[in-house]
Design a protein around this motif. Structure first.
Motif, PDB file in Angstrom:
ATOM      1  N   HIS A 195       0.823  -1.206   0.000  1.00 52.32           N
ATOM      2  CA  HIS A 195       0.000   0.000   0.000  1.00 52.32           C
ATOM      3  C   HIS A 195       0.861   1.262   0.000  1.00 52.32           C
ATOM      4  O   HIS A 195       0.535   2.258  -0.654  1.00 52.32           O
ATOM      5  N   LEU A 196       1.961   1.192   0.753  1.00 52.77           N
ATOM      6  CA  LEU A 196       2.806   2.388   0.880  1.00 52.77           C
ATOM      7  C   LEU A 196       3.703   2.612  -0.341  1.00 52.77           C
ATOM      8  O   LEU A 196       3.920   3.753  -0.749  1.00 52.77           O
ATOM      9  N   LEU A 197       4.239   1.558  -0.887  1.00 49.50           N
ATOM     10  CA  LEU A 197       5.216   1.734  -1.969  1.00 49.50           C
ATOM     11  C   LEU A 197       4.607   1.556  -3.356  1.00 49.50           C
ATOM     12  O   LEU A 197       5.208   1.986  -4.342  1.00 49.50           O
ATOM     13  N   LYS A 198       3.455   0.937  -3.411  1.00 48.94           N
ATOM     14  CA  LYS A 198       2.759   0.705  -4.678  1.00 48.94           C
ATOM     15  C   LYS A 198       3.678   0.116  -5.758  1.00 48.94           C
ATOM     16  O   LYS A 198       3.815   0.693  -6.848  1.00 48.94           O
ATOM     17  N   PRO A 199       4.334  -0.992  -5.462  1.00 50.12           N
ATOM     18  CA  PRO A 199       5.152  -1.602  -6.513  1.00 50.12           C
ATOM     19  C   PRO A 199       4.274  -2.332  -7.533  1.00 50.12           C
ATOM     20  O   PRO A 199       3.125  -2.673  -7.247  1.00 50.12           O
ATOM     21  N   HIS A 200       4.844  -2.499  -8.702  1.00 46.62           N
ATOM     22  CA  HIS A 200       4.094  -3.247  -9.715  1.00 46.62           C
ATOM     23  C   HIS A 200       3.993  -4.712  -9.349  1.00 46.62           C
ATOM     24  O   HIS A 200       3.108  -5.418  -9.782  1.00 46.62           O
ATOM     25  N   HIS A 201       4.956  -5.110  -8.514  1.00 53.04           N
ATOM     26  CA  HIS A 201       5.206  -6.527  -8.475  1.00 53.04           C
ATOM     27  C   HIS A 201       5.917  -6.837  -7.169  1.00 53.04           C
ATOM     28  O   HIS A 201       6.818  -6.130  -6.770  1.00 53.04           O
ATOM     29  N   VAL A 202       5.413  -7.879  -6.485  1.00 49.27           N
ATOM     30  CA  VAL A 202       6.029  -8.263  -5.219  1.00 49.27           C
ATOM     31  C   VAL A 202       6.596  -9.672  -5.374  1.00 49.27           C
ATOM     32  O   VAL A 202       5.927 -10.565  -5.889  1.00 49.27           O
ATOM     33  N   VAL A 216       3.455 -23.256   3.054  1.00 50.38           N
ATOM     34  CA  VAL A 216       2.556 -22.424   3.873  1.00 50.38           C
ATOM     35  C   VAL A 216       2.273 -21.087   3.183  1.00 50.38           C
ATOM     36  O   VAL A 216       1.132 -20.635   3.112  1.00 50.38           O
ATOM     37  N   LEU A 217       3.313 -20.491   2.672  1.00 49.73           N
ATOM     38  CA  LEU A 217       3.157 -19.186   2.014  1.00 49.73           C
ATOM     39  C   LEU A 217       2.277 -19.303   0.772  1.00 49.73           C
ATOM     40  O   LEU A 217       1.415 -18.452   0.539  1.00 49.73           O
ATOM     41  N   GLU A 218       2.516 -20.340   0.011  1.00 54.97           N
ATOM     42  CA  GLU A 218       1.717 -20.523  -1.196  1.00 54.97           C
ATOM     43  C   GLU A 218       0.244 -20.658  -0.851  1.00 54.97           C
ATOM     44  O   GLU A 218      -0.619 -20.078  -1.507  1.00 54.97           O
ATOM     45  N   GLU A 219       0.010 -21.399   0.215  1.00 48.84           N
ATOM     46  CA  GLU A 219      -1.357 -21.574   0.665  1.00 48.84           C
ATOM     47  C   GLU A 219      -1.976 -20.239   1.068  1.00 48.84           C
ATOM     48  O   GLU A 219      -3.113 -19.921   0.730  1.00 48.84           O
ATOM     49  N   GLN A 220      -1.157 -19.500   1.764  1.00 48.10           N
ATOM     50  CA  GLN A 220      -1.616 -18.201   2.250  1.00 48.10           C
ATOM     51  C   GLN A 220      -1.926 -17.249   1.097  1.00 48.10           C
ATOM     52  O   GLN A 220      -2.839 -16.432   1.186  1.00 48.10           O
ATOM     53  N   LEU A 221      -1.153 -17.352   0.057  1.00 49.42           N
ATOM     54  CA  LEU A 221      -1.292 -16.399  -1.045  1.00 49.42           C
ATOM     55  C   LEU A 221      -2.287 -16.851  -2.101  1.00 49.42           C
ATOM     56  O   LEU A 221      -2.514 -16.138  -3.086  1.00 49.42           O
ATOM     57  N   LYS A 222      -2.884 -18.010  -1.873  1.00 49.60           N
ATOM     58  CA  LYS A 222      -3.842 -18.513  -2.854  1.00 49.60           C
ATOM     59  C   LYS A 222      -5.003 -17.532  -2.948  1.00 49.60           C
ATOM     60  O   LYS A 222      -5.627 -17.189  -1.945  1.00 49.60           O
ATOM     61  N   GLY A 223      -5.266 -17.080  -4.130  1.00 50.85           N
ATOM     62  CA  GLY A 223      -6.393 -16.168  -4.334  1.00 50.85           C
ATOM     63  C   GLY A 223      -6.173 -14.766  -3.800  1.00 50.85           C
ATOM     64  O   GLY A 223      -7.101 -13.972  -3.611  1.00 50.85           O
ATOM     65  N   HIS A 224      -4.892 -14.443  -3.493  1.00 49.04           N
ATOM     66  CA  HIS A 224      -4.599 -13.097  -2.972  1.00 49.04           C
ATOM     67  C   HIS A 224      -4.715 -12.059  -4.082  1.00 49.04           C
ATOM     68  O   HIS A 224      -4.252 -12.296  -5.203  1.00 49.04           O
ATOM     69  N   LEU A 226      -3.279  -9.274  -4.544  1.00 51.21           N
ATOM     70  CA  LEU A 226      -2.032  -8.625  -4.987  1.00 51.21           C
ATOM     71  C   LEU A 226      -1.202  -9.574  -5.835  1.00 51.21           C
ATOM     72  O   LEU A 226      -1.305 -10.801  -5.717  1.00 51.21           O
ATOM     73  N   ASN A 227      -0.402  -8.955  -6.655  1.00 53.92           N
ATOM     74  CA  ASN A 227       0.495  -9.701  -7.545  1.00 53.92           C
ATOM     75  C   ASN A 227       1.746 -10.091  -6.765  1.00 53.92           C
ATOM     76  O   ASN A 227       2.767  -9.410  -6.810  1.00 53.92           O
ATOM     77  N   ILE A 228       1.642 -11.161  -5.969  1.00 48.76           N
ATOM     78  CA  ILE A 228       2.769 -11.586  -5.142  1.00 48.76           C
ATOM     79  C   ILE A 228       3.273 -12.934  -5.659  1.00 48.76           C
ATOM     80  O   ILE A 228       2.510 -13.900  -5.760  1.00 48.76           O
TER      81      ILE A 228
END
Lengths: 901, 196
Positions: A195-202, A216-224, A226-228
């Motif tokens: 939110h603060l840096l507004k990068p195109h891509h994380v 664990v991270l992949e699970e967490q980011l499922k359907g997130h 943001l472009n992470i």
């Protein structure tokens, strides 16, 4: 899944990570005393906000960030501040630093902190300030204040946000365990940073040895939304290095001396992301962190969530470290960490691992051997440097060369030292060289500052000197001005002298009155024709003299102060008296004339009266002259009047002469009488002239040239008259007139008059010796006269040469020669007289002048000293006494001098 | 014959042209002052202590430029001597005094200070703060450690204390060259044997 690039070098040390990941993160016990350093970050130490004895609550700020690069510090738990002092801190130097020591109360009482319900509601700067207030600093190891990095979006275009989850260093599993157990917090933290840096891509960069965490991270980011991306990188030390990870994930190299933001990348540690999440959503400041306690000496190696300030000993105990087996305690990883010797050193924001190593696990480094130039160090260097060269430069202290070989790009990863077959402590050399260079630069800066200050001081001193000089000059100028004023303004006489002046005035007035009385008496007696006329006359003259003296005294008293007004009045009176005398004389003469015409008997008596009156008038005239010479200023009008009188006398004389000539031509009877009258008139005119001359010489020696010119004119006129008379005489002789004899007598008289005039001129010239005011000027006038005479003489001689037969011319030449000689004599006499006068009184004029000047100088000196002394108020009285003495002396000398000048 | 004359004329012409160019350059690009003095001054530590016998660093720099010895600066130490030797291309000579190994700064024992301002006047870098009859104190950050203030103090309340090492100014020690150690050195040997 992004593409993975490769960085240069790197090593594959034994990982030793599995030991500490067997058990979940344990909550470390709260120790009795927490030691919280106020500087746990890079930058300026925070400013302590609490005092010893203060009760603090959990999460309460105890030290505030100061300056841009700084982080605040919070109380890890509730308790009481028992000490704020220097305590050992985790640092390679083993030095102590300022710490707040808190005695815990086991209450865990939270301060009033709250998270943000909706962080997007806040503006970015406000949100960053909120994070700053929570004291968050980079958790990866350097401890760079996070808020500064979050501001990078302000002046850089941030394309990529990299979340560093590589954790490449062996033994350390703090981030691994964090990701396994608290992935949600990490993702929320990433959201805030996004939110603060507004990068195109994380991009989350993670080593492939953390399979669990990746899952664990992949699970967490499922359907997130943001472009992470999670990018798994191969396990290779030091892939977790910021620049190395950026290279791995993006293929971009951060330029030497630059920061990742320069290439549009910002890197944050997973631990930092989790801390941001805690701060923003729960309002929990950075008061605890996950620390890996591992090593062969630890029987229960595991990760602890420990409060900041917890001593390592507490954690070691919790991990059941075998103290006997423990040989080295390493803070940080085995590659980049440092050995600590004190178990009481506390956990800080950057403490990710403590290795309780046994001697077998981490043996002391073998003695370094000579470099064999194998080049292995160069092959493993992730920064693509030349470690060998840097080693040589550091060793020989060629710091400039080391710097030119990009020593400061070294990340001190230790890969070179790890592979060195000669066991050379390369990193130590680099650290030494770096700190030497930094130190030198700091000294250079300080030297520059010292130089500036020194130069500023010199400039200031110079300025002060100039100002002082200017002040001194101004003072001198003022003093000179004052001196000039003093000299210009008449010496204002003290009150006593004014009294004296008054007395003198009174005396002069009395003398005048007496003079008047005497005059009246004399007049009366004369009118009565009494016997005591002579006596009265004497009295009158005495009174006149007294009056003159008084007037002169008054004048001298007033001299220099104001114009002598009173003496002017005196001279006026005297003038009046003289005029009266003249009028009387005229009347008497008239009476005499009428009596003679009538052939009366009392002719003799009348004649005597006329004589007396003449004498009287002369006396009055003399008195007037004396008075005039006594005063000086009002002399000019007087001389004018006198001149007029002389002119009148001359006119009368002329008339009488013409009458006489007429009578002689007609052969009148009364020719004899007329001749007599003419003679008398002549005498009178001569006296008037003499009086006028005397007055003029006595008074206005300021215009000696005019005076001499006037006299000269008079002499010339007399001469002309004489010539006319002579002509008339010759004419009469030619015509055979009977009055020739009488005429001859008249001519003779005229001749006499002329002589008198010449004598008067000479007398005037002589009298210039007497007026003392400007004797030199008078002398000058005399000189001029002499020269004029000389010129005239020459002219006359020339005329004589042209007409050698002319007897009259010859006579005139003879006369002129005589008068010239006389004038010359007078001049010489005048010159000599002044010096003689002084010498006669036994005083050397020059010496006197010098003495007077010295005395005056002494007075000025003492006056100045008094002025100075009055500023410093010391021995003023003494100086004043001295001044009075000196002044008296100077006055005396001045008076003596003025007598001769 | 004519070729010789032409050659001479050409050479003379060239000489004249270059002479004019050089003369112009000498006027146009004239260097003000002596640049070597600035360079020497830059190497000196700027403590302005006067231990070299000159009133400040710059006068000493000028003296060096005029041929004085380069080893008269104790605060600069041997490293400064070497830097000067390098700059001036002369041989480095040993320092003419005992090198000041520890950086020191002046410290005023404030209880004893009588406020005479003598030290303030002595300080070449205005690093002492105070006024007449007021306690003085040293601005440590500005103090160059020249100890010129110690002498004038009438009550001897100024000490030269070594600069305290903090986390910010701490520096790594140079590693001991491994070559100096042999396996039987104290400690090392036993460790080595134990490890084996």
């Amino acid at each position: 899944m992004g593409k993975v690039f490769a960085f240069h070098g790197g090593i594959h040390p034994p990982e030793n990570k599995k030991q500490s990941t067997r058990t979940p993160i344990a909550i470390a016990p709260i120790p009795e005393v927490l030691t919280v350093p106020i500087q746990q970050h890079i930058g300026i130490p925070a400013k302590v906000l609490v005092n010893v004895g203060d009760q603090v609550l959990k999460g309460q700020m105890i030290a505030a960030a100061e300056g841009r690069i700084s982080a605040s510090v919070h109380a890890p738990t509730s308790g009481k501040v028992v000490d704020i002092s220097m305590q050992p801190v985790p640092h390679a130097s083993g030095l102590s630093a300022q710490c707040v020591v808190i005695e815990t109360d086991d209450q865990e009482q939270w301060s009033d902190t709250q998270g943000l319900a909706d962080y997007t509601a806040l503006s970015k700067p406000e949100l960053i300030d909120f994070i700053r207030d929570k004291g968050i600093a980079g958790m990866g190891g350097a401890g760079f204040p996070t808020d500064v990095k979050l501001h990078l979006g302000d002046d850089h275009i941030v394309n990529t946000l990299i979340i560093n989850a590589a954790e490449c260093e062996p033994y350390i599993t703090a981030d691994d365990m964090l990701m396994r157990e608290r992935a949600d917090r990490i993702v929320r933290g990433i959201e805030v940073i996004h939110h603060l840096l507004k990068p195109h891509h994380v991009v989350i960069g993670i080593e492939d040895n953390k399979a669990h965490a990746i899952r664990v991270l992949e699970e967490q980011l499922k359907g997130h939304p943001l472009n992470i991306d999670i990018v798994v990188v191969p396990t290779k030390y030091p892939s977790g290095g910021e620049k190395q990870l950026i290279k791995l994930l993006t293929g971009v190299e951060v330029p030497s001396g630059g920061i990742p933001a320069d290439v549009g990348i910002v890197c944050q540690n997973v631990g930092t992301a989790a801390a941001i999440s805690d701060a923003v959503f729960d309002g929990k400041p950075l008061i605890s962190r996950i620390v890996t306690i591992t090593g062969d000496a630890a029987r229960k190696p595991q990760n602890f969530e420990a409060l900041i300030g917890t001593p390592f000993d507490t954690l070691l105990e919790a991990a059941d470290v075998d103290r006997n087996a423990l040989s080295r305690l390493v803070c940080g990883g085995p590659m980049m960490g440092f050995t600590i010797n004190d178990g009481s050193i506390p956990v800080i924001k950057t403490s990710n691992c403590v290795i309780a190593a046994t001697a077998d696990e981490m043996p002391p480094a073998p003695p370094a051997q000579a470099c064999i130039r194998c080049g292995m160090c160069e092959q493993v260097c992730p920064a693509e440097l030349l470690p060998q060269q840097l080693h040589w430069f550091a060793k020989s202290r060629e710091l400039d060369k080391a710097k030119h070989h990009n020593l400061f790009d070294c990340i001190e990863c230790g890969a070179c030292a790890y592979v060195c077959p000669s066991s050379i402590p390369l990193v130590q050399y680099y650290r030494f060289a770096k700190s030497e260079i930094r130190n030198e630069e700091a000294e250079q800066r300080k030297a520059e500052l010292a130089k500036q200050r020194f130069e500023a001081r010199l400039a200031r001193q110079e300025q002060e000197k100039l100002e002082k000089e200017a002040r001194r000059k101004a003072r001198a100028a003022d003093a000179a001005k004052a001196q000039a004023q003093k000299a210009a303004a008449p010496v204002s006489q003290p009150a006593s002298s004014e009294d004296e002046l008054k007395k003198l005035k009174t005396a002069a007035a009395v003398a005048r009155t007496k003079l008047k009385k005497a005059q009246t008496a004399l007049d009366k007696a004369k009118a009565d024709g009494g016997d005591d006329i002579a006596q009265l006359d004497l009295q009158f003259q005495q009174a006149q003299q007294a009056s003159d003296k008084a007037a002169a005294a008054l004048a001298s008293a007033e001299a220099g102060q104001t114009d002598a007004v009173k003496p002017a009045v005196d001279t006026k009176q005297l003038k009046t008296a003289a005029a009266v005398a003249r009028t009387k004389l005229k009347k008497a003469e008239k009476a005499l004339a009428s009596a003679e015409e009538k052939g009366q008997d009392d002719l003799d008596a009348l004649r005597a009266t006329v004589k007396e009156l003449t004498q009287k008038a002369d006396a009055a005239q003399q008195a007037l002259e004396q008075a005039d010479s006594g005063t000086s200023a009002p002399a000019v009008p007087d001389t004018k009047q006198l001149k007029t009188a002389a002119a009148v006398a001359r006119t009368k004389l002329k008339k009488a002469q013409s009458a006489l000539a007429l009578a002689q031509e007609q052969g009148a009877d009364n020719a004899d009488e007329l001749a007599k009258t003419v003679a008398e008139l002549e005498a009178k005119a001569a006296t008037a002239q003499a009086a006028f001359d005397a007055a003029e010489s006595g008074s206005s020696s300021a215009q000696p040239q005019d005076k001499t010119a006037d006299l000269q004119a008079d002499v010339d006129k007399a001469k002309q008259t004489l010539e006319k008379a002579q002509k008339a005489l010759t004419a009469a002789q030619a015509s055979g007139s009977p009055a020739v004899d009488k005429m001859r007598a008249g001519v003779e008289k005229l001749e006499k008059k002329y002589q008198d005039a010449v004598t008067a001129l000479q007398a005037v010239k002589g009298s210039t010796e007497k007026p003392a005011a400007e004797p030199e000027l008078d002398l000058k006038a005399l000189k001029q006269t002499v020269s004029i005479m000389r010129t005239k003489l020459k002219k006359a001689e020339k005329a004589l040469a042209e007409a050698p037969d002319d007897a009259a011319l010859a006579d005139e030449v003879a006369r002129l020669t005589q008068s010239h000689d006389e004038a010359k004599q007078a001049f010489e006499a005048g010159e000599a007289k002044q010096i003689e006068q002084a010498a006669a009184q036994g005083v050397d004029l020059k010496q006197l002048k010098i003495d007077a000047a010295m005395a005056r100088a002494a007075v000025t000196k003492i006056e100045r000293a008094i002025k100075k002394a009055s500023e410093q108020d010391s021995d003023l009285r003494e100086l004043e006494t001295e001044l009075v003495g000196a002044q008296q002396h100077a006055d005396k000398l001045n008076t003596t001098l003025s007598q001769f000048e | 014959m004519s070729t010789v004359v032409i050659a001479i004329c050409v050479l003379l012409g060239l000489a004249a042209v270059f002479g004019i160019i050089l003369g112009y350059a000498a006027v146009k690009f004239k260097v003000e002052g002596n640049p070597i003095v600035d360079q020497i001054d830059g190497l000196l530590p700027q403590t302005q202590c006067g231990q070299c016998g000159y009133p400040g660093c710059r006068p000493y720099a000028e003296a060096i430029a005029n041929g004085d010895a380069i080893n008269k600066c104790p605060p600069g130490g041997q490293s400064t001597v070497e830097a000067l030797a390098d700059l001036l291309d002369v041989e480095a000579v040993p320092l003419d005094a005992v090198e000041e190994t520890v950086k020191k700064v002046a410290y005023i024992r404030e209880d004893e200070c009588i406020g005479c301002t003598k030290c303030i006047q002595a300080c070449p870098v205005d690093a002492i703060l105070g006024a007449a009859k007021q306690m003085h104190t040293v601005i440590t950050a500005e103090c160059t450690g020249c100890d010129l203030c110690v002498e004038p103090c009438p009550v001897d309340c100024i000490d030269m204390l070594p600069l305290e090492t903090t986390l910010n100014n701490w520096k790594w020690d140079a590693p001991r060259p491994g070559i100096e150690l042999i396996a039987t050195d104290a400690g090392r040997g036993t460790e080595q044997r134990g490890a084996a």
